[in-house]
Design a protein around this motif. Structure first.
Motif, PDB file in Angstrom:
ATOM      1  N   GLU A 188     -16.005   4.877  49.191  1.00 49.02           N
ATOM      2  CA  GLU A 188     -14.737   4.280  48.122  1.00 49.02           C
ATOM      3  C   GLU A 188     -13.410   4.541  48.566  1.00 49.02           C
ATOM      4  O   GLU A 188     -12.382   3.609  48.393  1.00 49.02           O
ATOM      5  CB  GLU A 188     -15.089   5.132  46.782  1.00 49.02           C
ATOM      6  N   LYS A 189     -13.310   5.717  49.306  1.00 52.72           N
ATOM      7  CA  LYS A 189     -11.683   5.911  49.733  1.00 52.72           C
ATOM      8  C   LYS A 189     -11.281   5.347  51.207  1.00 52.72           C
ATOM      9  O   LYS A 189     -10.306   4.730  51.376  1.00 52.72           O
ATOM     10  CB  LYS A 189     -11.436   7.411  50.153  1.00 52.72           C
ATOM     11  N   ASP A 190     -12.378   4.974  51.996  1.00 54.88           N
ATOM     12  CA  ASP A 190     -12.131   4.687  53.179  1.00 54.88           C
ATOM     13  C   ASP A 190     -12.331   3.234  53.735  1.00 54.88           C
ATOM     14  O   ASP A 190     -11.933   2.546  54.821  1.00 54.88           O
ATOM     15  CB  ASP A 190     -13.130   5.559  54.264  1.00 54.88           C
ATOM     16  N   VAL A 191     -12.895   2.421  52.686  1.00 59.05           N
ATOM     17  CA  VAL A 191     -12.843   0.839  53.074  1.00 59.05           C
ATOM     18  C   VAL A 191     -11.638   0.256  52.589  1.00 59.05           C
ATOM     19  O   VAL A 191     -11.420  -1.034  52.528  1.00 59.05           O
ATOM     20  CB  VAL A 191     -14.154   0.267  52.464  1.00 59.05           C
ATOM     21  N   ALA A 192     -10.461   0.770  52.038  1.00 59.15           N
ATOM     22  CA  ALA A 192      -9.365   0.530  51.670  1.00 59.15           C
ATOM     23  C   ALA A 192      -9.314  -0.622  50.778  1.00 59.15           C
ATOM     24  O   ALA A 192      -8.624  -1.704  50.822  1.00 59.15           O
ATOM     25  CB  ALA A 192      -8.652   0.094  53.009  1.00 59.15           C
ATOM     26  N   GLY A 193     -10.132  -0.480  49.598  1.00 57.15           N
ATOM     27  CA  GLY A 193      -9.838  -1.607  48.673  1.00 57.15           C
ATOM     28  C   GLY A 193     -10.843  -2.578  48.695  1.00 57.15           C
ATOM     29  O   GLY A 193     -10.756  -3.262  47.715  1.00 57.15           O
ATOM     30  N   HIS A 194     -11.605  -2.756  49.815  1.00 57.22           N
ATOM     31  CA  HIS A 194     -12.538  -3.861  49.866  1.00 57.22           C
ATOM     32  C   HIS A 194     -13.853  -3.519  49.048  1.00 57.22           C
ATOM     33  O   HIS A 194     -14.228  -2.683  48.530  1.00 57.22           O
ATOM     34  CB  HIS A 194     -13.076  -4.207  51.391  1.00 57.22           C
ATOM     35  N   LYS A 195     -14.298  -5.021  48.684  1.00 59.88           N
ATOM     36  CA  LYS A 195     -15.458  -4.925  47.874  1.00 59.88           C
ATOM     37  C   LYS A 195     -16.443  -6.056  48.442  1.00 59.88           C
ATOM     38  O   LYS A 195     -16.011  -6.805  49.071  1.00 59.88           O
ATOM     39  CB  LYS A 195     -15.429  -5.559  46.526  1.00 59.88           C
ATOM     40  N   PHE A 196     -17.821  -5.748  48.563  1.00 67.05           N
ATOM     41  CA  PHE A 196     -18.903  -6.329  49.161  1.00 67.05           C
ATOM     42  C   PHE A 196     -19.864  -6.903  48.160  1.00 67.05           C
ATOM     43  O   PHE A 196     -20.216  -6.235  47.196  1.00 67.05           O
ATOM     44  CB  PHE A 196     -19.239  -5.650  50.596  1.00 67.05           C
ATOM     45  N   ASN A 197     -20.682  -7.961  48.662  1.00 68.41           N
ATOM     46  CA  ASN A 197     -21.514  -8.524  47.773  1.00 68.41           C
ATOM     47  C   ASN A 197     -22.954  -8.007  48.466  1.00 68.41           C
ATOM     48  O   ASN A 197     -23.970  -8.069  47.811  1.00 68.41           O
ATOM     49  CB  ASN A 197     -21.573 -10.247  47.840  1.00 68.41           C
TER      50      ASN A 197
ATOM     51  N   PHE B 114     -17.846  -3.828  59.513  1.00 71.37           N
ATOM     52  CA  PHE B 114     -18.936  -2.746  59.898  1.00 71.37           C
ATOM     53  C   PHE B 114     -18.077  -1.438  59.844  1.00 71.37           C
ATOM     54  O   PHE B 114     -17.150  -1.213  60.124  1.00 71.37           O
ATOM     55  CB  PHE B 114     -19.184  -2.917  61.542  1.00 71.37           C
ATOM     56  N   ALA B 115     -19.007  -0.334  59.238  1.00 69.17           N
ATOM     57  CA  ALA B 115     -18.677   0.895  59.160  1.00 69.17           C
ATOM     58  C   ALA B 115     -19.515   1.846  59.728  1.00 69.17           C
ATOM     59  O   ALA B 115     -20.817   1.672  60.235  1.00 69.17           O
ATOM     60  CB  ALA B 115     -18.566   1.143  57.476  1.00 69.17           C
ATOM     61  N   ASP B 116     -18.983   3.008  60.260  1.00 64.93           N
ATOM     62  CA  ASP B 116     -19.649   4.285  60.670  1.00 64.93           C
ATOM     63  C   ASP B 116     -18.823   5.496  60.412  1.00 64.93           C
ATOM     64  O   ASP B 116     -17.776   5.545  60.143  1.00 64.93           O
ATOM     65  CB  ASP B 116     -19.666   3.912  62.178  1.00 64.93           C
TER      66      ASP B 116
ATOM     67  N   VAL C  74     -13.916   3.657  59.325  1.00 60.87           N
ATOM     68  CA  VAL C  74     -14.483   4.951  59.846  1.00 60.87           C
ATOM     69  C   VAL C  74     -14.483   5.701  58.706  1.00 60.87           C
ATOM     70  O   VAL C  74     -13.551   6.116  57.930  1.00 60.87           O
ATOM     71  CB  VAL C  74     -13.552   5.665  61.007  1.00 60.87           C
ATOM     72  N   ILE C  75     -15.801   6.256  58.150  1.00 56.73           N
ATOM     73  CA  ILE C  75     -15.905   7.008  57.141  1.00 56.73           C
ATOM     74  C   ILE C  75     -15.864   8.509  57.364  1.00 56.73           C
ATOM     75  O   ILE C  75     -16.828   9.093  57.745  1.00 56.73           O
ATOM     76  CB  ILE C  75     -17.356   6.577  56.426  1.00 56.73           C
TER      77      ILE C  75
ATOM     78  N   THR D 274     -15.237   3.390  67.061  1.00 55.01           N
ATOM     79  CA  THR D 274     -15.864   2.878  68.222  1.00 55.01           C
ATOM     80  C   THR D 274     -15.779   3.551  69.410  1.00 55.01           C
ATOM     81  O   THR D 274     -16.825   3.819  70.075  1.00 55.01           O
ATOM     82  CB  THR D 274     -15.016   1.611  68.646  1.00 55.01           C
ATOM     83  N   GLU D 275     -14.835   4.320  69.664  1.00 53.85           N
ATOM     84  CA  GLU D 275     -14.672   5.165  70.822  1.00 53.85           C
ATOM     85  C   GLU D 275     -15.487   6.422  70.725  1.00 53.85           C
ATOM     86  O   GLU D 275     -16.145   6.896  71.740  1.00 53.85           O
ATOM     87  CB  GLU D 275     -13.216   5.464  71.266  1.00 53.85           C
ATOM     88  N   GLU D 276     -15.670   7.149  69.616  1.00 56.63           N
ATOM     89  CA  GLU D 276     -16.455   8.169  69.183  1.00 56.63           C
ATOM     90  C   GLU D 276     -17.975   7.846  69.528  1.00 56.63           C
ATOM     91  O   GLU D 276     -18.639   8.837  69.912  1.00 56.63           O
ATOM     92  CB  GLU D 276     -16.133   8.843  67.706  1.00 56.63           C
TER      93      GLU D 276
END
Length: 324
Positions: A78-87, A38-40, A72-73, A44-46
């Protein structure tokens, strides 16, 4: 596609890496079932601190219901998901808040695997509090993209505050139960002007519905993105709002080849144009239904009022049959 059908599309992809953007308290993806993240734009606290005064949950349950955020974007996906890729990337009632929509689509394409899907539920202006706002033309989204400047959204945020309607029930808009009542609110108008200045001159980051769509105008937006060669996707699926529902569904499929293949791009444009034109006809016919019925009733009344038995006798027989 209803919300249930959208959930079914996601359900079919168990085990595949899925990213949901802005889940808040009602995610479409279940972390216990899916390989979900999950991204935002807030931690979570903010999110908790931002939404607590807005009373989005009864009985102070916000902290317990908030979906924990993995990414947290701050700069880009591209920079903030730390190299993850998604389907699959799921985005429900998010893109209208994104200040640069064209850039957002490009950014998400970089964290989607090849042939990955971008699944979106998007509010339709006709059935939401954006009802009395003007739909966004492509030129405005292109202008923000070219300028790459959040200050460009100042007038959009002003419009959001100045023209949104307090009603939040799609059924009232679909039943034409909502009217626009201009109220002189000089104090509020000054607030909106100050907001405009703060965004434009001071770089205030403000949360609003910047972009206003209907189902058809979003299809037109996709068409124009293709015309400008700015869309690294094809349209996989689309569906207009269901009865008493304020959102439509769009599923895009990542396809970088379309940026290099003009014939493929033209074919995709024609597909979207056909969809848009067919929906215009459906909407027009639907809007005309009560008027057609009224016109037929008027003609029937005129005929049955004639004194010619050659006309009235078969018509009365038909009327009795219809009543039965």
């Amino acid at each position: 596609m209803s919300r249930a059908a959208l959930e079914a599309f996601i359900e079919e992809r168990k085990g595949e890496p899925i990213l949901e953007i802005g889940p808040l308290i009602s995610p479409l993806v279940d972390r216990d079932i899916h390989n979900a993240f999950f991204a935002d734009i807030r931690s979570t606290e903010e999110i908790y601190e931002f939404y607590l005064p807005l009373d989005v949950c009864p009985d102070g349950e916000l902290r317990n219901k908030l979906v924990p955020i993995d990414f947290v974007i701050r700069e880009s996906y591209e920079k903030d998901v730390a190299g993850h890729k998604f389907n699959v990337i799921v985005s429900s009632h998010v893109i209208e808040h994104v200040h640069d929509l064209i850039l957002h689509f490009h950014d998400l394409s970089k964290v989607l695997n090849e042939d990955g899907f971008l699944v979106m539920a998007i509010p339709d202006r006709r059935y939401t509090f954006d009802h009395f706002r003007e739909v966004t033309p492509f030129r405005d989204m292109h202008d923000v993209y070219m300028r790459n400047d959040f200050a460009c959204t100042a007038r959009l945020a002003f419009d959001f505050e100045f023209n949104r309607h307090p009603c939040n029930y799609p059924v009232d808009y679909q039943n034409n139960a909502v009217s626009f009542y201009p109220v002189a609110e000089e104090d509020r108008f000054l607030e909106y002007q100050e907001l405009y200045k703060q965004i434009k001159d001071e770089g205030l980051r403000y949360d609003a519905h910047f972009w206003v769509f209907t189902y058809i105008t979003f299809l037109d937006f996709l068409r124009d993105c293709l015309r400008a060669n700015l869309l690294p996707y094809t349209l996989h699926y689309s569906h207009p709002p269901l009865l008493n529902c304020g959102e439509f569904t769009i599923i895009l499929k990542k396809d970088l080849s379309i940026l290099e293949d003009s014939d493929k791009r033209m074919a995709e444009m024609m597909k979207i144009i056909d969809l848009s034109e067919s929906q215009i006809v459906k909407d027009r016919d639907k809007a005309a239904e009560p008027y057609v019925e009224e016109a037929l009733e008027e003609q029937l009344a005129r005929l049955t009022s004639t004194t010619s038995w050659k006309v009235t006798r078969p018509l009365r027989a038909l009327g009795r049959l219809l009543k039965k």
